[in-house]
Write an enzyme that holds these catalytic residues in place. Structure first.
Site, PDB file in Angstrom:
ATOM      1  N   ASP A  44      -7.757  14.258   9.044  1.00 35.52           N
ATOM      2  CA  ASP A  44      -7.554  12.921   9.608  1.00 35.52           C
ATOM      3  C   ASP A  44      -8.828  12.455  10.301  1.00 35.52           C
ATOM      4  OD1 ASP A  44      -6.594  10.620  10.903  1.00 35.52           O
ATOM      5  OD2 ASP A  44      -5.925  11.806  12.620  1.00 35.52           O
ATOM      6  N   LYS A  85     -10.146  17.262  16.654  1.00 37.14           N
ATOM      7  CA  LYS A  85      -9.527  16.587  15.512  1.00 37.14           C
ATOM      8  C   LYS A  85      -9.350  17.610  14.389  1.00 37.14           C
ATOM      9  CE  LYS A  85      -9.002  12.830  14.513  1.00 37.14           C
ATOM     10  NZ  LYS A  85      -7.713  12.095  14.468  1.00 37.14           N
ATOM     11  N   TYR A  97     -11.743  -4.001   7.286  1.00 36.83           N
ATOM     12  CA  TYR A  97     -10.404  -3.722   7.830  1.00 36.83           C
ATOM     13  C   TYR A  97     -10.451  -2.599   8.864  1.00 36.83           C
ATOM     14  CZ  TYR A  97      -5.625  -2.075   8.210  1.00 36.83           C
ATOM     15  OH  TYR A  97      -4.413  -1.668   8.720  1.00 36.83           O
ATOM     16  N   HIS A  98     -11.035  -1.475   8.490  1.00 37.31           N
ATOM     17  CA  HIS A  98     -11.020  -0.311   9.363  1.00 37.31           C
ATOM     18  C   HIS A  98     -11.987  -0.456  10.535  1.00 37.31           C
ATOM     19  CE1 HIS A  98      -9.391   1.213   5.509  1.00 37.31           C
ATOM     20  NE2 HIS A  98      -8.516   1.740   6.332  1.00 37.31           N
ATOM     21  N   TYR A 128       0.874  -1.185   0.000  1.00 38.84           N
ATOM     22  CA  TYR A 128       0.000   0.000   0.000  1.00 38.84           C
ATOM     23  C   TYR A 128       0.902   1.224   0.000  1.00 38.84           C
ATOM     24  CZ  TYR A 128      -3.674   3.139   1.824  1.00 38.84           C
ATOM     25  OH  TYR A 128      -4.574   4.163   2.023  1.00 38.84           O
ATOM     26  N   HIS A 133      -9.235   9.261  11.552  1.00 36.08           N
ATOM     27  CA  HIS A 133      -9.004   8.152  12.473  1.00 36.08           C
ATOM     28  C   HIS A 133      -9.242   8.664  13.888  1.00 36.08           C
ATOM     29  CE1 HIS A 133      -6.900   6.622   8.898  1.00 36.08           C
ATOM     30  NE2 HIS A 133      -7.197   5.428   9.389  1.00 36.08           N
TER      31      HIS A 133
END
Length: 671
Positions: free
Chosen positions: A548, A544, A177-178, A23, A550
């Site tokens: 981003d 935040k 996945y996340h 990746y 996450h």
């Protein structure tokens, strides 16, 4: 480009290895192209493109929200010129390209098709994947743009277009996945991903763009992108459960009779959440074990694998670090005899019992989501987000309590200095600080040189198509050829669909488990004492800034601070430094905690500090958390940041105690 003969080699029973990927993408299209070509020459057999956050969230590189984010976590792609530079010298008819892109997936696919057409490659010759899973963006990564219903409509447009025009393309890569990165248990990963697939397939089936007789072909192009954690047996059984549940779903809900269309097709990246900053060399063993969980079991073997580098908890991997992960895959695929045998676990009673247990629990969770009205309703009501936040709370608690061992972090912490991090670069690649200015200059030059009338006409047609309910792919491809930019494409659709802010899942998340009450008692007492001295409850703003999304760390800090007695202000992701500074002033907070994992911490924190000083809040303490190299941490403290926390600071109670120390010292000095 010369093809590595090993890439096509078959093992004795005729099975080819999985697609071998890394990746990658950073700085600029030209720099990323050079990296891709080097990796392909080393035996990589497919591309996996990482895009930067402005590209993922539909902003041009010169948008205020893009400041500090350009080229940080991936490659910036602003228009077809960037896309052509990205794939310069790479024959797209021979390449299998995976693009991790969601909200802007129709646009990046349109750019890819337009780029191929300029190479003389017909659409039908292209093979690859766009992730195109917006549901998990509301739950984890945060790179959504539009509300859920129009977002699902855009996914169905891509699905309907590709099955006709690009039949070898995977139009959506349902991504669990996340979810695991955001805290999902194996059961939640199974159920939430399958609920997302149901939402997409139901929308395609009912949307009128695909004839009923062709619907099984659409089902057959749905692929998945999953996470493999270090709990080897559980992860291997999870994949076998995915295979079983997907076959069941295709047969019973959608009536798909052809076995080939019911095949569970998936790629994998092994767990990044479990990569550790302390003793990072241990990550190599974690990566290998996680990979084996998804390649040993032939009946549920990944079709494509991409591995992180050992040092991704420190910063951006260097080419050599990516090569190390590439060689790991090649050794397993070509040196071992793994691919010479059938499934090693069929009939194993332990495996069968674990798979069935996972299936039963996932079916029950799917039924709960169906009872709420499906995945979209479960997003809008915050059900799935709240469950993920609660699961993440439990994981953090178990690590803090020592119930979940993480070697080098909460156990076996004595260590020798690592020669892997002893070099002057600290063991990772620092981002190119000049890349953003260069990209901005290229973007302006592109706007100045294009046919403005043609781009405006293409945008007008795109907006009309969106408003009328027409499939947006052909207008998007025309816009790509006309020189439209990423931000312009997204803005045209924002005018039609609006923007969205997903629920944070923090306000209704479960309080800290009973076992934490004693550990929190001291913190609560200190918070109460300081609140009495201040004349009101201690208030923290968890912010935040930038793009981003996450938010896992920020959410855990917010929940734990709430449980410790703080008044917490947390408004979710994607805020500008100006918005954070204004919120600090309006809310009258005592401390600001900024969470940034994209590498943009220097620019965003300095901007926030400057704005606070301009408002007369220069004495307001700021603490910062994220993946922050030691030299940057020193620079942030020199700039006025009170404390910097990185992944090694896993004890949230200790972090909050440190923040209280900062506030108490400030009160004493002021008094």
């Amino acid at each position: 480009m010369r093809k590595d003969p090993a890439a096509a080699r078959q093992t004795p029973d005729g099975e080819k290895p999985w697609l071998i990927r890394t990746y990658a993408g950073h700085s600029s299209a030209a720099a990323s192209n050079a990296l891709y070509r080097r990796n392909l020459a080393k035996g990589q057999t497919g591309l996996s493109v990482a895009f930067d956050l402005p590209t993922q969230t539909g902003y041009d590189s010169d948008h205020p929200l893009a400041r500090g984010e350009v080229g940080k976590v991936g490659v910036p792609i602003g228009h077809i010129g960037d896309m052509q530079a990205l794939f310069e010298g790479i024959p797209l008819e021979r390449m299998n390209t995976s693009m991790t892109i969601n909200a802007t997936a129709p646009w990046l696919l349109a750019l890819y098709i337009a780029c191929a057409e300029r190479q003389g490659v017909p659409r039908a010759a292209l093979s690859g994947t766009v992730q195109n899973d917006i549901v998990k963006e509301y739950l984890s990564r945060g790179t959504y743009i539009f509300p859920p219903k129009p977002s699902i409509r855009l996914i169905t447009d891509v699905v309907a277009f590709t099955y006709r025009e690009v039949p070898r393309w995977n139009p959506t890569n349902v991504c669990s996945y996340h979810l695991q990165e955001a805290g999902a248990t194996p059961v939640q990963e199974l159920a939430f991903a399958l609920a997302t697939a149901i939402a997409v397939l139901d929308a395609v089936r009912d949307g009128g763009q695909v004839p009923a007789e062709d619907f099984p072909k659409v089902v057959g192009r749905i692929s998945f992108f999953v996470n493999a954690g270090v709990r080897f047996v559980t992860e291997m059984c999870k994949m076998r459960a995915f295979v079983r549940l997907w076959d069941e779903l295709c047969r019973e809900r959608y009536g798909v009779t052809e076995e080939k269309y019911r095949r569970f097709r998936y790629g994998v990246q092994v767990n990044s959440l479990g990569l550790t900053e302390p003793q990072p060399e241990n990550n190599v063993y974690r990566i290998l074990l996680e990979m084996l969980a998804v390649v040993l079991s032939k009946d549920a073997r990944a079709r494509a694998v991409q591995l992180p580098a050992w040092n991704e908890a420190l910063g951006l991997p260097r080419p050599w670090d990516q090569q190390w992960s590439l060689r790991l895959q090649q050794i397993v695929a070509y040196e071992t005899d793994l691919l010479e045998y059938g499934d090693l676990f069929t009939g194993n009673p332990t495996v069968e019992a674990k798979v069935e247990k996972l299936c039963q629990a996932a079916r029950a969770e799917l039924a709960r989501i169906e009872g709420l009205g499906g995945a979209i309703a479960a997003v809008e009501t915050s059900y799935m987000k709240e469950r993920l936040v609660a699961s993440a709370v439990e994981r953090f608690r178990a690590i803090e309590a020592g119930e979940l061992t993480v070697v080098g972090v909460n156990r076996f912490t004595e260590t020798e200095p690592s020669p892997l991090t002893a070099d002057s670069d600290g063991g990772f690649m620092a981002p190119d600080e000049a890349a953003e200015a260069t990209q901005l200059a290229r973007l302006q030059a592109w706007r100045d040189s294009r046919d403005g009338a043609a781009s405006r006409a293409a945008l007008a047609d795109l907006e009309t198509a969106a408003a009328e309910g027409r499939n947006i792919m052909e207008p998007s491809i025309a816009a790509a050829h006309a020189g439209v930019t990423t931000g312009e494409w997204a803005d045209a659709l924002r005018c039609v669909f609006g923007e969205y802010r997903a629920p944070t899942g923090v306000g209704k998340s479960a309080a800290c488990p009973a076992g934490e009450a004693e550990a929190l008692a001291v913190l609560r007492k200190r918070v109460a004492a300081l609140s009495e001295r201040l004349g009101r409850r201690v208030k923290i703003l968890v912010g935040k800034p930038g793009l981003d999304g996450h938010s896992n760390g920020a959410e855990q800090v917010a929940v734990r601070a709430r449980d410790a007695g703080f008044e917490v202000v947390y408004e979710g992701i994607r805020l500008t430094p100006a918005q954070i500074a204004n919120a600090a002033l309006e809310e009258g907070v005592h401390v600001i905690g900024l969470s940034i994992l994209s590498g943009s911490h220097m620019a965003l924190v300095e901007d926030t500090l400057a704005r606070l000083r301009g408002m007369g809040l220069g004495d307001l303490p700021i603490v910062v958390g994220g993946i922050i190299p030691p030299e940057d941490a020193r620079a942030l403290r020199d700039a006025g940041v009170a404390a910097v926390y990185t992944p090694k600071d896993y004890d949230l109670n200790a972090t909050l105690a440190d923040i209280l120390n900062i506030l108490e010292r400030g009160y004493d000095e002021a008094a």
